[in-house]
Design a protein around this motif. Structure first.
Motif, short mmCIF file in Angstrom:
data_model
loop_
_atom_site.label_atom_id
_atom_site.label_comp_id
_atom_site.label_asym_id
_atom_site.label_seq_id
_atom_site.Cartn_x
_atom_site.Cartn_y
_atom_site.Cartn_z
N ARG A 1 0.85 -1.19 0.00
CA ARG A 1 0.00 0.00 0.00
C ARG A 1 0.88 1.24 0.00
N GLY A 2 0.42 2.26 -0.71
CA GLY A 2 1.22 3.47 -0.75
C GLY A 2 0.46 4.66 -1.29
N VAL A 3 1.14 5.79 -1.26
CA VAL A 3 0.57 7.03 -1.79
C VAL A 3 1.68 7.83 -2.45
N ASP A 4 1.38 8.42 -3.61
CA ASP A 4 2.29 9.30 -4.34
C ASP A 4 1.74 10.71 -4.34
N LEU A 5 2.59 11.68 -4.02
CA LEU A 5 2.21 13.09 -4.07
C LEU A 5 3.19 13.82 -4.96
N VAL A 6 2.66 14.60 -5.92
CA VAL A 6 3.50 15.38 -6.82
C VAL A 6 2.97 16.81 -6.86
N LEU A 7 3.84 17.78 -6.56
CA LEU A 7 3.51 19.21 -6.61
C LEU A 7 4.49 19.90 -7.55
N THR A 8 3.98 20.77 -8.42
CA THR A 8 4.84 21.58 -9.29
C THR A 8 4.39 23.03 -9.24
N TYR A 9 5.35 23.94 -9.23
CA TYR A 9 5.04 25.36 -9.20
C TYR A 9 6.04 26.10 -10.07
N ASN A 10 5.55 26.94 -10.97
CA ASN A 10 6.39 27.72 -11.87
C ASN A 10 6.23 29.20 -11.54
N LEU A 11 7.34 29.88 -11.32
CA LEU A 11 7.33 31.28 -10.93
C LEU A 11 8.19 32.08 -11.90
N SER A 12 7.63 33.14 -12.44
CA SER A 12 8.35 34.05 -13.33
C SER A 12 8.38 35.44 -12.72
N SER A 13 9.55 36.07 -12.77
CA SER A 13 9.69 37.42 -12.23
C SER A 13 10.81 38.12 -12.97
N ALA A 14 11.08 39.36 -12.55
CA ALA A 14 12.18 40.10 -13.15
C ALA A 14 13.53 39.45 -12.87
N TRP A 15 13.55 38.58 -11.87
CA TRP A 15 14.79 37.90 -11.50
C TRP A 15 14.99 36.59 -12.24
N GLY A 16 14.03 36.24 -13.13
CA GLY A 16 14.18 35.02 -13.90
C GLY A 16 13.03 34.05 -13.68
N ASP A 17 13.18 32.85 -14.17
CA ASP A 17 12.16 31.80 -14.07
C ASP A 17 12.62 30.74 -13.08
N THR A 18 11.72 30.38 -12.18
CA THR A 18 12.01 29.38 -11.16
C THR A 18 10.96 28.28 -11.21
N ASN A 19 11.43 27.04 -11.25
CA ASN A 19 10.54 25.89 -11.26
C ASN A 19 10.77 25.07 -9.99
N PHE A 20 9.69 24.80 -9.27
CA PHE A 20 9.74 23.99 -8.06
C PHE A 20 9.00 22.68 -8.33
N SER A 21 9.56 21.58 -7.87
CA SER A 21 8.85 20.30 -7.94
C SER A 21 9.11 19.50 -6.68
N LEU A 22 8.06 18.92 -6.16
CA LEU A 22 8.16 18.06 -4.99
C LEU A 22 7.42 16.77 -5.29
N ALA A 23 8.12 15.65 -5.13
CA ALA A 23 7.52 14.35 -5.36
C ALA A 23 7.82 13.47 -4.17
N GLY A 24 6.77 12.93 -3.56
CA GLY A 24 6.94 12.10 -2.37
C GLY A 24 6.22 10.78 -2.52
N ASN A 25 6.74 9.77 -1.85
CA ASN A 25 6.13 8.45 -1.87
C ASN A 25 6.19 7.82 -0.49
N TYR A 26 5.06 7.25 -0.06
CA TYR A 26 5.04 6.39 1.13
C TYR A 26 4.60 5.02 0.67
N ASN A 27 5.37 4.01 1.03
CA ASN A 27 5.13 2.67 0.52
C ASN A 27 5.38 1.66 1.63
N LYS A 28 4.43 0.78 1.86
CA LYS A 28 4.57 -0.23 2.91
C LYS A 28 4.19 -1.59 2.35
#
Length: 809
Positions: A652-679
């Motif tokens: 049994r398990g669960v997968d979580l995926v989050l993505t966030y894209n940020l654009s500003s005068a300082w450039g482009d930033t991409n965040f990604s978080l991927a987590g897994n719990y598995n038993k």
């Protein structure tokens, strides 16, 4: 196909093959993008409209009813690794591959587990076609994958990939055996952008493990109607050593003995040299037909060691020669010795196919016919060891035998739109596989005049003529799959598959899937399927010997075929397929245009899991019976084991995926978080074949929690990458001490910076494992020199730095 041990494996007639080709199944979910040529194909594969595993119809990953990860060429080339397994585990949290520094063949072909299941419970495709297995049947490799026989994805160079699609869902009804945990599909590059080259060099903070790599990819148009893309990689990695001194060797040093290696057993990452190439080509014959071809070749040389043989070993016993003189191997090795064990591994595949549509005869009907050949060959070698039974006539270098896996497939796949909202796919497959064991050189298995010292090349006795042979298995399959969109917000899918095997009968599988757009921003999805994993000829017939440390002594463990009379005495039975039931439920939420999240829960029940039994202690009578059955050197065995279907599991398990894209005068930033719990839970097992220690290892041998967090920031001509990988706690048991140890959670940080010097040249410098983190040191077994657990899920080399240059002509 019938099984012949020494003769040729019978083949179907040409007429039968022609009929089967008309019915055979093409395991492809990428018919529109992977191999189709283009008259003006100049863009990267990652920018194209894609189809994904899990559906034979043109759906994007976002439209799938099952969770799919799509990784671009940039994602795959960013890590400074020369092994595809290490690259994937930094991208997919539920993908685990262990270190295996001193683990027989598993040190060279490391098993990788997706969602906590065995390595061969994940199907591997290249351009949607089934990729052949490695010749190595895992006799080590950790509890979860011990006994598995899976493809070796390390043979695929990252520079030759346009993307990697990872289906985290059961798909046996669509693709056949092995697709229990999920599917990896490696999509080869098909761009025609000319020549791209890349060089890389790096090392560890300890000053060992130097790694250099040279890559190149060349893509060109092949007439106005075709393309050719070829990628090659040459890489070399020196070994690393992370070990204590062996306790016996330390005593010898304290006594003033010279010539004692320090450390005597060099635990660490083995040395590796590889040459890899992949090719991909397509040619439009006309507006309705495309001829395609792709494949790979790799040549890998790896070498590690076995454990130190100290002077109290039975090898160092005086024997009387024919002339009356006395001989002892300490005359050759006055301070003991450590055998070197290595392998030359050759891997090749070739796929040729024709696809198109039947317009104007029947609008909408598409077809895809193909033939596939794949072979993996392992040639073992041993240095700095002896066949003790030969006494002073023993050589010190051996070729203990070869392993070979050969697979062939004939495939056909059809799709047809029944209406604008209802699509149908159908087809079949003929698949043939042959596993071969080739005997070692005579000296590696010969029983000499001094059998009391040990028989066969010490460390890895050679394959005997009685053990050598080839065994085949074939299967035919037919499938049907349909998807229906009854409304704009609802998609329903149904798939069914029937397979018949020459060895163990038939298997039927099915899959239901659904996807519902609850709102414009929130999607619900679910699948329910059953699956199977067919036992391979290698699992049914492998015979081998390994050495384990027990109470600071080395003992021989023999793995024997399930049809061996002694194995039957201890409960061995013919293997049968694993069967599984897979359920998943998830949601996808577009929180803002730049912020998305997916959450998927799953449960995978597997019945009759294929693995290796516990070790059974042999009596003198058992040893004599094994010898009589043709198992040479059985008198040296302390234990035997065999393959078995002796336990069931629930994961049994669960997968979580989050993505966030940020654009500003300082450039482009991409965040990604991927987590897994598995038993994983062993729900039932045969205590006469699998003991409680093995059950505990299956349940606790991997971290239950994994998280990957990545940040990429681009500004002007600069790019910064930061990656953090979290591993939860895990537990292992020491074989000799009968003690359990819980290893703490770990965080590994990687960082790199890239300068786009010109439109064609980019320079990158980076550090992996920035804070020089190591797993906990082992509490038990350290007298043998082991500092870190052999099956650690994180690397044991510490900090590694690298520099890289990329130039596009």
């Amino acid at each position: 196909m019938t099984n012949n041990k020494h003769g040729k494996v019978p083949r179907k007639s040409l007429l039968s093959l022609a009929v089967l080709m008309a019915l055979s199944h093409l395991s492809t979910a990428f018919a529109d993008t992977d191999t189709t040529s283009s008259k003006a194909k100049k863009k990267d594969d990652s920018t194209e409209v894609i189809s994904v595993v899990g559906s034979r119809f043109s759906r994007s990953a976002a439209d799938s009813a099952a969770p799919v990860d799509v990784f671009t060429a940039k994602d795959l080339q960013s890590p400074a690794d020369n092994d595809m397994n290490d690259i994937i585990r930094k991208l997919v949290p539920s993908y685990n591959v262990q270190t295996q520094p001193l683990d027989d063949g598993s040190s060279f072909v490391r098993p990788a587990e997706l969602r906590g299941l065995a390595a061969d419970e994940t199907l591997v495709l290249i351009n949607g076609k089934r990729y052949h297995r490695s010749a190595l049947v895992q006799l080590s490799g950790g509890s979860l994958s011990k006994g598995s026989q899976a493809p070796d994805v390390s043979n695929i160079p990252a520079i030759g990939l346009g993307r990697l699609d990872v289906l985290r869902d059961g798909a046996a009804a669509q693709y056949g055996s092995d697709a229990i945990a999920g599917v990896l599909n490696f999509v080869l590059r098909s761009d025609t952008n000319g020549l791209e080259t890349q060089t890389e060099y790096g090392s560890t903070s300890k000053g060992d493990g130097d790694l250099w790599k040279v890559d190149a990819d060349y893509g060109t148009q092949m007439t106005e109607n075709g393309f050719l893309n070829v990628a090659a990689e040459i890489t070399q990695r020196d070994r690393t050593v992370r070990a204590y001194q062996n306790s016996y060797a330390a005593e010898y040093q304290a006594e003033g003995m010279t010539g004692v290696a320090d450390p005597a057993t060099p635990w660490g990452t083995p040395r590796n040299k590889s040459k890899r190439i992949v090719w991909n080509t397509g040619l439009d014959l006309d507006a309705h037909r495309t001829l395609y071809m792709f494949g790979n070749y790799s040549d890998t040389n790896s070498e590690g060691t076995f454990s130190y043989r100290n002077l109290s070993n039975s090898i160092f016993t005086d024997v009387t020669l024919d002339d009356g003189s006395t001989f002892n191997f300490n005359q050759w090795f006055p301070s003991g010795f450590t055998p070197s064990f290595g392998a030359d591994i050759y891997d090749v595949s070739q796929v040729v196919g024709l696809k198109g549509d039947t317009t104007p005869f029947l609008d909408g009907l598409t077809y895809d016919f193909s033939g596939t050949f794949g072979r993996n060959r392992i040639e073992y070698f041993l240095h700095n060891t002896v066949n003790p039974s030969l006494g002073p006539d023993s050589p010190t270098n051996f070729n203990p035998g070869n392993l070979q896996q050969t697979e062939k497939s004939l495939n056909a796949d059809f799709t047809y739109p029944l209406s604008e909202t209802w699509n149908l796919a159908f087809g079949g497959e003929y698949h043939d596989q042959v596993y071969k064991m080739e005997e070692g050189d005579y000296a590696s298995w010969e029983e000499g005049d001094y059998p009391e010292l040990g028989i066969g090349s010490n460390g890895y006795p050679g394959i005997t003529p009685e053990e050598a042979g080839e065994w085949g298995e074939s299967n035919t399959a037919a499938y049907v799959e349909t998807e229906w969109d009854p409304t704009m917000n609802l998609m329903l899918g149904l798939a069914g598959r029937y397979e018949h095997y020459s060895d163990f009968g038939s298997a039927s599988t099915g899959k239901l899937s659904a996807r519902y757009n609850l709102t414009d921003n929130l999607v619900l999805r679910s699948t329910l399927s059953n699956g199977f994993m067919a036992p391979t000829p290698g699992q049914s017939h492998t015979t081998s010997v390994s050495t384990k440390i027990e109470d600071d002594s080395l003992v021989q463990v023999g793995t024997v075929a399930v049809d061996n009379s002694v194995a039957k005495y201890f409960g061995a039975k013919a293997l049968k397929p694993e069967k599984s039931v897979n359920f998943s439920f998830g949601a996808g939420w577009t929180i803002t245009p730049n912020l998305t999240a997916t959450l998927d829960m799953y449960q995978i029940k597997v019945r009759d899991r294929i693995g290796i039994s516990e070790n059974f202690t042999l009596s003198d009578e058992d040893k004599a019976a094994l010898t009589a059955s043709g198992v040479a050197g059985a008198s040296d065995y302390s234990y035997i084991r065999y393959f078995t279907n002796a336990f069931n599991t629930k994961t049994r398990g669960v997968d979580l995926v989050l993505t966030y894209n940020l654009s500003s005068a300082w450039g482009d930033t991409n965040f990604s978080l991927a987590g897994n719990y598995n038993k994983t839970e062993v729900t039932s097992y045969n205590p006469d074949v699998i003991d409680a220690d093995r059950k505990a290892s299956l349940e606790n041998g991997l971290p239950k929690s994994r998280v990957n967090f990545n940040v990429t920031h681009s500004f002007d001509v600069y790019r910064l990458d930061l990656g953090m990988r979290y591993y939860g706690t895990w537990k292992t048991q020491d074989a000799s001490e009968d003690e359990y140890q819980t290893f703490g959670s770990e965080v590994i940080v990687d960082t790199s910076g890239t300068w786009l010097a010109t439109d064609k040249l980019s320079l990158t410098a980076g550090v992996q494992n920035l804070f020089d983190n190591y797993p906990d040191e082992v509490k038990y077994g350290t007298s043998a020199g082991e500092k870190y657990a052999n099956n650690s899920p994180i690397g044991t080399d510490g900090t590694r730095w690298f520099v890289r240059a990329n130039y596009k002509f």
